[in-house]
Motif scaffolding. Structure first.
Motif, mmCIF file in Angstrom:
data_model
loop_
_atom_site.group_PDB
_atom_site.id
_atom_site.type_symbol
_atom_site.label_atom_id
_atom_site.label_comp_id
_atom_site.label_asym_id
_atom_site.label_seq_id
_atom_site.Cartn_x
_atom_site.Cartn_y
_atom_site.Cartn_z
ATOM 1 N N VAL A 207 57.556 62.319 72.660
ATOM 2 C CA VAL A 207 58.344 63.331 72.011
ATOM 3 C C VAL A 207 58.182 64.874 71.958
ATOM 4 C CG1 VAL A 207 58.792 61.402 70.230
ATOM 5 C CG2 VAL A 207 56.789 62.926 69.902
ATOM 6 N N ASP A 208 57.059 65.105 72.312
ATOM 7 C CA ASP A 208 56.731 66.501 72.254
ATOM 8 C C ASP A 208 57.171 67.340 73.344
ATOM 9 O OD1 ASP A 208 54.895 65.205 73.891
ATOM 10 O OD2 ASP A 208 53.588 66.907 74.102
ATOM 11 N N ILE A 209 57.574 66.690 74.486
ATOM 12 C CA ILE A 209 58.181 67.321 75.530
ATOM 13 C C ILE A 209 59.352 68.250 75.522
ATOM 14 C CG2 ILE A 209 58.680 66.897 78.140
ATOM 15 C CD1 ILE A 209 55.639 66.452 77.547
ATOM 16 N N PRO A 210 60.474 67.261 74.915
ATOM 17 C CA PRO A 210 61.761 68.293 74.724
ATOM 18 C C PRO A 210 62.038 68.923 73.507
ATOM 19 C CG PRO A 210 62.125 65.552 74.149
ATOM 20 C CD PRO A 210 60.685 66.144 74.488
ATOM 21 N N PHE A 211 61.041 69.100 72.728
ATOM 22 C CA PHE A 211 61.008 69.555 71.339
ATOM 23 C C PHE A 211 61.774 70.798 71.246
ATOM 24 C CE2 PHE A 211 59.506 71.999 67.652
ATOM 25 C CZ PHE A 211 60.171 71.136 66.676
ATOM 26 N N GLY A 212 61.487 71.800 72.138
ATOM 27 C CA GLY A 212 62.104 73.206 72.253
ATOM 28 C C GLY A 212 63.482 73.163 72.624
ATOM 29 N N HIS A 213 63.851 72.179 73.485
ATOM 30 C CA HIS A 213 65.172 72.083 74.011
ATOM 31 C C HIS A 213 66.225 71.413 72.825
ATOM 32 C CE1 HIS A 213 64.296 73.601 78.000
ATOM 33 N NE2 HIS A 213 63.512 72.496 78.210
#
Length: 324
Positions: A207-213
């Motif tokens: 879950v943390d990987i795409p957070f910014g996008h």
């Protein structure tokens, strides 16, 4: 004579314990190495460095993080399994090495139930199922409908064969009785890049990987694989509440030492891990990364690993996935 023999036996037993007790009382006298069986920058590495920092501050001794990637985490884990059981080499690993790999590989270089003194479950993190913001797949129900119609014509990307994302996808296929075309990547970063670019329509990552996008409006989260909603994406439903009750597939991370490590050292590491998990600073950092706090006793962690081995064995057997 019987009393004398018994006295000698007890004396030998006590003498055998002296070295372990001495090591435990003086530990740590020198830097401790945390072995992470994955490259730097991944979720396991992030959790390892958080705890290494707190152990170092508390015990006034160096706690070094060493990355030993390869074979889906087996290389680094095997190194720790064969290390001296003196408390100076600790494994920070997860469901891959401790549970999934036991079914994915025909032969394993270690046995998670015998070769480690498991210390504490540190954290868990669900996977997020992502699509581009302009995707015609607008919600999880639509994804399931399309997958059932398209079959293996629908490409579905994971960070790699045998990864937590891949096995979560396999569990979803089993639960929803559908089949997609699995596209394995070499890590989460290139996967996210290709989902952003429309080169692959759907992906599954921590879950943390795409957070910014997601925050910038470039990606949409269709669902998360944890039992409860993610604090990072409170509007995204869980797979469980989307028609598949009981569905839960999360990645997790914990501490383990070589089997035979003095119980006093294991107990000290466990006590401090639970203490750190209760600290507000760590809670905030976990929240920012979408991690769920672990905790509990060493036995709790060992029992949890045993259950996870059985859970993922069933998924792997049904899906026919294997690694060499």
């Amino acid at each position: 004579m019987e009393i004398t023999r018994r006295g000698l036996t007890l004396g030998f037993a006590a003498a055998a314990c002296w070295p372990a007790l001495a090591v435990a009382a003086e530990w740590p006298e020198r830097p401790v190495t945390f072995i992470v069986p994955f490259p730097a920058g991944g979720s396991t590495d992030v959790v390892a460095r958080l705890f290494a920092e707190r152990y170092a501050e508390t015990l006034k001794q160096g706690f070094m993080v060493e990355n030993r990637p390869g074979a889906n985490g087996n290389i680094g884990a095997a190194q720790v399994a064969k290390a001296l059981a003196d408390g100076y080499t600790i494994l920070v690993s997860g469901n891959g090495q401790n549970a999934m790999n036991h079914s994915l590989y025909a032969r394993m270089p270690f046995d998670s139930t015998k070769d480690f003194a498991h210390i504490c479950l540190l954290a868990s993190t669900p996977n997020a199922i992502i699509v581009p913001a302009d995707s015609p797949i607008t919600d999880f129900g639509e994804l399931v409908r399309r997958a059932r119609v398209m079959g293996d014509g629908l490409a579905f990307a994971s960070p790699g064969t045998g990864s937590s994302g891949h096995l979560s996808l396999a569990m979803l296929e089993n639960a929803a009785k559908l089949k997609v075309r699995h596209v394995p990547y070499r890590g989460a970063a290139p996967l996210v890049t290709d989902v952003l670019g429309g080169h692959v329509p759907v992906g599954i990552v921590n879950v943390d990987i795409p957070f910014g996008h997601v925050q910038s409006g470039k990606l949409r989260v269709l669902a998360v694989t944890s039992a409860g909603r993610s604090q990072l994406y409170p509007q995204a439903p869980t797979v469980a509440e989307s028609g598949f009750p009981g569905f839960e597939a999360v990645g997790w991370f914990g501490l383990s030492a070589p089997a035979g490590t003095p119980k006093e050292i294991v107990a000290r590491l466990n006590l401090l891990a639970n203490q750190f998990l209760g600290e507000e600073k760590l809670k905030q950092r976990f929240a920012a990364g979408g991690y769920l706090a672990g905790g509990g006793s060493s036995q709790d962690y060992a029992d949890f690993i045993g259950r996870e081995i059985g859970k993922w064995r069933d998924v792997v057997k049904t899906s026919g996935i294997s690694l060499e």
